[in-house]
Design a protein around this motif. Sequence first.
Motif, PDB file in Angstrom:
ATOM      1  N   LYS A 147       3.194  21.137   3.542  1.00 18.99           N
ATOM      2  CA  LYS A 147       4.254  22.126   3.670  1.00 18.99           C
ATOM      3  C   LYS A 147       5.393  21.841   2.693  1.00 18.99           C
ATOM      4  N   GLN A 148       5.717  20.569   2.502  1.00 17.51           N
ATOM      5  CA  GLN A 148       6.761  20.202   1.541  1.00 17.51           C
ATOM      6  C   GLN A 148       6.321  20.527   0.109  1.00 17.51           C
ATOM      7  N   ILE A 149       5.043  20.302  -0.179  1.00 21.54           N
ATOM      8  CA  ILE A 149       4.533  20.606  -1.517  1.00 21.54           C
ATOM      9  C   ILE A 149       4.616  22.105  -1.779  1.00 21.54           C
ATOM     10  N   ALA A 150       4.305  22.913  -0.774  1.00 23.26           N
ATOM     11  CA  ALA A 150       4.349  24.363  -0.927  1.00 23.26           C
ATOM     12  C   ALA A 150       5.761  24.856  -1.235  1.00 23.26           C
ATOM     13  N   LYS A 151       6.786  24.092  -0.851  1.00 27.12           N
ATOM     14  CA  LYS A 151       8.174  24.507  -1.072  1.00 27.12           C
ATOM     15  C   LYS A 151       8.779  23.871  -2.330  1.00 27.12           C
ATOM     16  N   LEU A 152       7.987  23.093  -3.086  1.00 22.45           N
ATOM     17  CA  LEU A 152       8.516  22.453  -4.289  1.00 22.45           C
ATOM     18  C   LEU A 152       9.020  23.490  -5.286  1.00 22.45           C
ATOM     19  N   ASP A 153      10.131  23.171  -5.903  1.00 24.88           N
ATOM     20  CA  ASP A 153      10.677  24.029  -6.945  1.00 24.88           C
ATOM     21  C   ASP A 153      10.807  23.264  -8.265  1.00 24.88           C
ATOM     22  N   THR A 154      11.366  22.058  -8.168  1.00 25.82           N
ATOM     23  CA  THR A 154      11.582  21.213  -9.352  1.00 25.82           C
ATOM     24  C   THR A 154      11.321  19.766  -8.982  1.00 25.82           C
ATOM     25  N   VAL A 155      10.651  19.040  -9.855  1.00 28.80           N
ATOM     26  CA  VAL A 155      10.505  17.593  -9.685  1.00 28.80           C
ATOM     27  C   VAL A 155      11.173  16.913 -10.874  1.00 28.80           C
ATOM     28  N   LYS A 156      11.976  15.891 -10.605  1.00 22.81           N
ATOM     29  CA  LYS A 156      12.748  15.221 -11.649  1.00 22.81           C
ATOM     30  C   LYS A 156      12.096  13.886 -12.009  1.00 22.81           C
ATOM     31  N   LEU A 157      11.753  13.733 -13.276  1.00 20.91           N
ATOM     32  CA  LEU A 157      11.112  12.516 -13.767  1.00 20.91           C
ATOM     33  C   LEU A 157      12.167  11.488 -14.155  1.00 20.91           C
ATOM     34  N   THR A 158      11.893  10.236 -13.851  1.00 21.37           N
ATOM     35  CA  THR A 158      12.773   9.137 -14.249  1.00 21.37           C
ATOM     36  C   THR A 158      11.953   8.073 -14.971  1.00 21.37           C
ATOM     37  N   GLU A 159      12.650   7.163 -15.611  1.00 23.98           N
ATOM     38  CA  GLU A 159      11.984   6.112 -16.389  1.00 23.98           C
ATOM     39  C   GLU A 159      11.109   5.242 -15.488  1.00 23.98           C
ATOM     40  N   THR A 160       9.935   4.880 -15.984  1.00 25.11           N
ATOM     41  CA  THR A 160       9.010   4.050 -15.202  1.00 25.11           C
ATOM     42  C   THR A 160       9.427   2.576 -15.248  1.00 25.11           C
ATOM     43  N   SER A 161       8.733   1.763 -14.447  1.00 21.22           N
ATOM     44  CA  SER A 161       9.015   0.332 -14.373  1.00 21.22           C
ATOM     45  C   SER A 161       7.709  -0.459 -14.352  1.00 21.22           C
ATOM     46  N   ASN A 162       7.783  -1.684 -14.812  1.00 18.94           N
ATOM     47  CA  ASN A 162       6.660  -2.608 -14.683  1.00 18.94           C
ATOM     48  C   ASN A 162       6.902  -3.497 -13.466  1.00 18.94           C
ATOM     49  N   TYR A 163       5.859  -3.724 -12.685  1.00 15.80           N
ATOM     50  CA  TYR A 163       5.995  -4.541 -11.479  1.00 15.80           C
ATOM     51  C   TYR A 163       5.133  -5.789 -11.604  1.00 15.80           C
ATOM     52  N   MET A 164       5.766  -6.948 -11.453  1.00 21.89           N
ATOM     53  CA  MET A 164       5.061  -8.224 -11.526  1.00 21.89           C
ATOM     54  C   MET A 164       5.385  -9.042 -10.280  1.00 21.89           C
ATOM     55  N   SER A 165       4.355  -9.638  -9.709  1.00 26.61           N
ATOM     56  CA  SER A 165       4.567 -10.458  -8.526  1.00 26.61           C
ATOM     57  C   SER A 165       3.363 -11.380  -8.340  1.00 26.61           C
ATOM     58  N   ARG A 166       3.254 -11.940  -7.145  1.00 27.98           N
ATOM     59  CA  ARG A 166       2.158 -12.855  -6.840  1.00 27.98           C
ATOM     60  C   ARG A 166       1.769 -12.675  -5.382  1.00 27.98           C
ATOM     61  N   VAL A 167       0.458 -12.736  -5.121  1.00 28.02           N
ATOM     62  CA  VAL A 167      -0.051 -12.702  -3.760  1.00 28.02           C
ATOM     63  C   VAL A 167      -0.820 -13.984  -3.500  1.00 28.02           C
ATOM     64  N   THR A 168      -1.024 -14.282  -2.241  1.00 31.56           N
ATOM     65  CA  THR A 168      -1.758 -15.487  -1.854  1.00 31.56           C
ATOM     66  C   THR A 168      -3.224 -15.142  -1.651  1.00 31.56           C
ATOM     67  N   LEU A 169      -4.082 -15.956  -2.215  1.00 33.60           N
ATOM     68  CA  LEU A 169      -5.517 -15.703  -2.141  1.00 33.60           C
ATOM     69  C   LEU A 169      -6.140 -16.401  -0.932  1.00 33.60           C
ATOM     70  N   HIS A 170      -7.241 -15.841  -0.456  1.00 35.91           N
ATOM     71  CA  HIS A 170      -8.032 -16.535   0.557  1.00 35.91           C
ATOM     72  C   HIS A 170      -8.535 -17.848  -0.024  1.00 35.91           C
ATOM     73  N   ALA A 171      -8.669 -18.835   0.805  1.00 29.58           N
ATOM     74  CA  ALA A 171      -9.220 -20.119   0.358  1.00 29.58           C
ATOM     75  C   ALA A 171     -10.590 -19.888  -0.263  1.00 29.58           C
ATOM     76  N   GLY A 172     -10.788 -20.405  -1.457  1.00 30.03           N
ATOM     77  CA  GLY A 172     -12.065 -20.266  -2.149  1.00 30.03           C
ATOM     78  C   GLY A 172     -12.140 -19.093  -3.102  1.00 30.03           C
ATOM     79  N   ASP A 173     -11.261 -18.114  -2.955  1.00 32.77           N
ATOM     80  CA  ASP A 173     -11.278 -16.964  -3.863  1.00 32.77           C
ATOM     81  C   ASP A 173     -10.617 -17.325  -5.189  1.00 32.77           C
TER      82      ASP A 173
END
Length: 541
Positions: free
Chosen positions: A277-303
């Motif tokens: 329903k929100q998509i059906a009412k869209l009129d304008t979408v405003k684009l902004t500058e993108t970003s790079n995302y860097m982080s770390r996750v914990t792996l299962h033992a042995g992976d």
Amino acid sequence: MKRLACILSAFLLWNCSEPVAGGPGSETTNGIAYVGEGRVASYARIAVRSADFTSSVDSATHELVNADFYADSLGNFAFEAPEGEYRLTIVHGGSAYTGLYTTKGDTSIGSINLEPTANLGGVAEIPKKCEFVWVGVRGMDVLVRSDSMGRFQLSQLPSNDSLQLYFLRDDNEHVYDSLSIKLEPNETEEIDLQPDTLKNKIKFVAVADGKAVPFASLAIRKSDARIDSLRVNNVVVETDVYADKDGMFAIDSLKSGNYRVTVLHSGMAYSKVLSEKQIAKLDTVKLTETSNYMSRVTLHAGDKYAWVGVYGLDVMTKTNADGTFSLPMLPSADSLEIYVVSQKKKLYVTKDVELSKGTADFDYPYVVMQNFENVKDTANWYFSMDSVGSRIFSKSFETDNERKSKVFHGKYNLVGTNNIYAWVLTGMMLRDEAWNLSSLDSISFYAKGSGQIRVSLENWDKESEVAGLSLKAASEWKDLNAQKWTRYVVKYDDLCYTAQDVSNCYIAWNTLKDDVRQLHFFVRNGTEFYLDDITLYGVYF
């Protein structure tokens, strides 16, 4: 000698070329290519095709032509012309030349001037029972696929010559239509070959910096969509639909549900989860500058690694052995839910992030292991005692006025005074998995009460204990304050005590860190204690 080598190379390439081949009646044709103000087009790409040549879908490419041979450093070229009419195409950077020739003409083409290329976008009419069409140029290799509305884009077309577009059905590659066009240098042209089909479409416009964004790309995915194949994909989303020259999208109505709507254009993006329903009412979408995302996750033992993606997007990357990863060009200014899966597609963990435009900072990971607010999580929190006769009086999760939140409260009675074998233990399994905590920086927690407390990471099960293999890395004992809450921080290299309570920091931590199952707190020499907000820094699982 150079000229002879060029002619020989061209001859060999010509005889290997599938689209056109020399033969009886073919002749050697010579020329020289220039580009702008008399500069020679050194090593320009050159292709020769029969005038009515069309590409096959199997060899579809966005490249104007795949080179048969190249000019030399002075722009000179030579080739064996085929019989009949053929198209000669020369490309150098953002300039190109194309023209129709016949072997009945002069064998010397002479000087050729390359002109700036042009761009052609448009909407093709899609035949019945087709979902899309293919668009190409006769005598060239370029063949691009339209979207489901027939929109297509042909970039860097030669200018100042009549070009014959052709259109292929998606089901049998039959040429069902053609069109003659001629473009000026640097021109951007838009053609519409469809009747007006936008009457019942959802229409909205993409803008950036207050201006409409022509030919932006749009992708719509279910908000919880994950990509099927585990492979590195740096494309944020594969395009479903392109905007027109005025930045307008026109899409069909969607079924009930929540979707991630993503619009991309030249390092700018818009991405948001919306209902149908929100998509059906869209009129304008405003684009902004993108970003790079860097982080770390914990792996299962042995992976050795895990896969990282974003719900509702097509991007996918692979961690290194430490769990570190980078996701490029992500939309900013809205929350994204990152997911991590194992090699067998088992879900590790998810994480909500909201990026600021243009950032590329490392998101230092941490995980709140227990804050005692969630009833479901506290069900896995246990409280036990030693084997020498100590007793537990009570275990509760209660609201603390000073902390203004729920905390753990334990009461107990130990056997004897200063008995080193008398203690109580509270803690949890680490989400029913063994984890590689090699990147752990520290453990913090809040506590108060009587006696002393120590934190311990362990890898314990009944079989390992019987075999004498139970591992532990524990901190030294720390005094509790019965009057006020105290924040304690234990670094990974403070976990020095083994299961035998022997202090050896290197052995205790390094024999345990890549296979950890439990987080425990031992308490002694008191009668009650409280715990809250237990956080592990440097890991995320």
